[in-house]
Design a protein around this motif. Structure first.
Motif, PDB file in Angstrom:
ATOM      1  N   ALA A 116      46.634  39.337  35.917  1.00 17.03           N
ATOM      2  CA  ALA A 116      45.407  38.596  36.219  1.00 17.03           C
ATOM      3  C   ALA A 116      45.509  37.101  35.886  1.00 17.03           C
ATOM      4  CB  ALA A 116      44.198  39.201  35.512  1.00 17.03           C
ATOM      5  N   GLU A 117      46.720  36.607  35.711  1.00 17.50           N
ATOM      6  CA  GLU A 117      46.908  35.173  35.504  1.00 17.50           C
ATOM      7  C   GLU A 117      47.979  34.674  36.456  1.00 17.50           C
ATOM      8  OE1 GLU A 117      46.179  35.280  30.652  1.00 17.50           O
ATOM      9  OE2 GLU A 117      47.808  34.095  31.507  1.00 17.50           O
ATOM     10  N   GLY A 118      47.973  33.351  36.700  1.00 15.90           N
ATOM     11  CA  GLY A 118      49.061  32.774  37.488  1.00 15.90           C
ATOM     12  C   GLY A 118      50.310  32.620  36.641  1.00 15.90           C
ATOM     13  N   TRP A 122      50.231  26.301  48.446  1.00 16.63           N
ATOM     14  CA  TRP A 122      49.700  27.656  48.558  1.00 16.63           C
ATOM     15  C   TRP A 122      50.869  28.630  48.629  1.00 16.63           C
ATOM     16  CZ3 TRP A 122      45.124  29.065  47.265  1.00 16.63           C
ATOM     17  CH2 TRP A 122      43.991  28.289  47.541  1.00 16.63           C
ATOM     18  N   TYR A 123      50.774  29.700  47.820  1.00 23.05           N
ATOM     19  CA  TYR A 123      51.742  30.778  47.836  1.00 23.05           C
ATOM     20  C   TYR A 123      51.018  32.098  48.109  1.00 23.05           C
ATOM     21  CZ  TYR A 123      55.323  27.946  45.431  1.00 23.05           C
ATOM     22  OH  TYR A 123      56.249  26.996  45.081  1.00 23.05           O
ATOM     23  N   LYS A 124      51.778  33.026  48.661  1.00 23.54           N
ATOM     24  CA  LYS A 124      51.275  34.387  48.837  1.00 23.54           C
ATOM     25  C   LYS A 124      52.175  35.318  48.024  1.00 23.54           C
ATOM     26  CE  LYS A 124      50.801  38.006  52.368  1.00 23.54           C
ATOM     27  NZ  LYS A 124      51.044  38.349  53.798  1.00 23.54           N
ATOM     28  N   GLN A 125      51.552  36.211  47.245  1.00 19.21           N
ATOM     29  CA  GLN A 125      52.346  37.194  46.516  1.00 19.21           C
ATOM     30  C   GLN A 125      51.895  38.585  46.929  1.00 19.21           C
ATOM     31  OE1 GLN A 125      52.068  37.435  42.209  1.00 19.21           O
ATOM     32  NE2 GLN A 125      54.148  38.236  42.113  1.00 19.21           N
ATOM     33  N   LEU A 184      47.804  38.544  46.665  1.00 20.85           N
ATOM     34  CA  LEU A 184      47.352  37.547  45.694  1.00 20.85           C
ATOM     35  C   LEU A 184      47.747  36.177  46.233  1.00 20.85           C
ATOM     36  CD1 LEU A 184      46.182  37.004  42.809  1.00 20.85           C
ATOM     37  CD2 LEU A 184      48.563  37.011  42.004  1.00 20.85           C
ATOM     38  N   TYR A 185      46.787  35.290  46.364  1.00 23.96           N
ATOM     39  CA  TYR A 185      47.059  33.942  46.861  1.00 23.96           C
ATOM     40  C   TYR A 185      46.988  32.967  45.688  1.00 23.96           C
ATOM     41  CZ  TYR A 185      47.035  35.834  51.501  1.00 23.96           C
ATOM     42  OH  TYR A 185      47.372  36.572  52.607  1.00 23.96           O
ATOM     43  N   LEU A 186      48.101  32.296  45.476  1.00 24.80           N
ATOM     44  CA  LEU A 186      48.235  31.397  44.337  1.00 24.80           C
ATOM     45  C   LEU A 186      48.318  29.959  44.810  1.00 24.80           C
ATOM     46  CD1 LEU A 186      50.888  33.517  42.472  1.00 24.80           C
ATOM     47  CD2 LEU A 186      48.700  32.891  41.486  1.00 24.80           C
ATOM     48  N   PRO A 239      45.155  30.833  38.574  1.00 24.38           N
ATOM     49  CA  PRO A 239      45.157  32.269  38.300  1.00 24.38           C
ATOM     50  C   PRO A 239      45.228  33.136  39.550  1.00 24.38           C
ATOM     51  CG  PRO A 239      42.939  31.408  38.100  1.00 24.38           C
ATOM     52  CD  PRO A 239      43.838  30.222  38.330  1.00 24.38           C
ATOM     53  N   GLY A 240      45.003  32.513  40.714  1.00 21.72           N
ATOM     54  CA  GLY A 240      45.109  33.279  41.954  1.00 21.72           C
ATOM     55  C   GLY A 240      43.784  33.855  42.437  1.00 21.72           C
ATOM     56  N   THR A 241      43.743  34.147  43.727  1.00 24.25           N
ATOM     57  CA  THR A 241      42.636  34.877  44.350  1.00 24.25           C
ATOM     58  C   THR A 241      43.204  36.183  44.886  1.00 24.25           C
ATOM     59  OG1 THR A 241      41.394  32.899  45.007  1.00 24.25           O
ATOM     60  CG2 THR A 241      40.953  34.935  46.223  1.00 24.25           C
TER      61      THR A 241
END
Lengths: 114, 117
Positions: A41-43, B34-37, B88-90, B110-112
């Motif tokens: 839940a963290e980057g 923007w990154y995608k995980q 997760l989009y960072l 922290p991402g969406t």
């Protein structure tokens, strides 16, 4: 094709022992390497880096080693602590190009057992 | 607020919806990403903005549309997404790239967590 590879998806280590996380890359133009740590839940948070002019960089309990001929780097954590349990990502970039796009590995989940 | 913030933290949307992800950095940086995980995949770079100019579009489908109104804010506009876009989009930021060697670490938000139904 993946340019940065972390072949071990997980690693378990006893508290107090050394943790060694490995990373391989294929692009010989990469000249700057970083390790990131990610908690749930963290980057990802930046941990330590090394440029290709060095073969070792140390910061407290964390040391990164670079073997350019083998296109391999490793992160050593000693002594390992339970708070080190996280996913560790290796990343690389071609700093010489003036761009700082990072290429990431898939990560290694480290579990430090108390 | 410090560092890199992202809103919302979680988003569920249908395939016909239009939504936007927001990123803000308070670090005085000039480059944003923007990154995608996705599960069991490495972080995939989507877009790079350097001094508000888009310098990288990593073959991202047009249903993702970035916007960088200033060096502190970055948006990702989403429309007609597919279920496989769930991820997760960072967002990240760093010192801006310029000519010569660049050794800049990126700082992540922290991402969406996006779910497309």
């Amino acid at each position: 094709d993946q340019q940065v590879k972390q072949n071990s998806p997980s690693l378990s280590v006893q508290e107090g022992r050394i943790s060694i996380l490995n990373c391989d890359y294929t692009n010989s133009m990469f000249d700057y390497f970083l390790w990131y740590k990610k908690y749930p839940a963290e980057g990802p948070t930046f941990l330590i880096s090394i440029s290709s002019i060095k073969d070792k960089n140390e910061d407290g309990r964390f040391t990164v080693f670079l073997n350019k001929s083998a296109k391999h780097l490793s992160l050593h954590i000693v002594p390992s602590q339970p708070g080190d349990s996280a996913v560790y990502f290796c990343a690389a970039s071609e700093a010489l190009t003036g761009a700082n796009n990072l290429f990431f590995g898939t990560g290694t989940r480290l579990t430090v057992i108390p | 607020e410090t560092g890199v913030t992202q809103t919302p933290r979680h988003l569920v949307m249908g395939m016909t919806n239009k939504k936007s992800l927001k990123c803000e950095q308070h670090l005085g940086h000039n480059a944003m990403y923007w990154y995608k995980q996705s599960a069991k995949k490495p972080l995939e770079l989507m877009f790079v903005y350097n001094f508000k100019e888009q310098t990288e579009n990593n073959s991202v489908p047009s249903r993702f549309s970035p916007e960088c109104p200033n060096s502190s804010h970055l948006f990702l506009h989403l429309h007609t997404l597919q279920p496989e876009d769930s991820a997760l989009y960072l967002c990240a930021s760093s010192q801006g790239a310029s000519s010569g060697r660049v050794y800049n670490e990126q700082f992540f938000g922290p991402g969406t967590r996006l779910t497309v139904l």
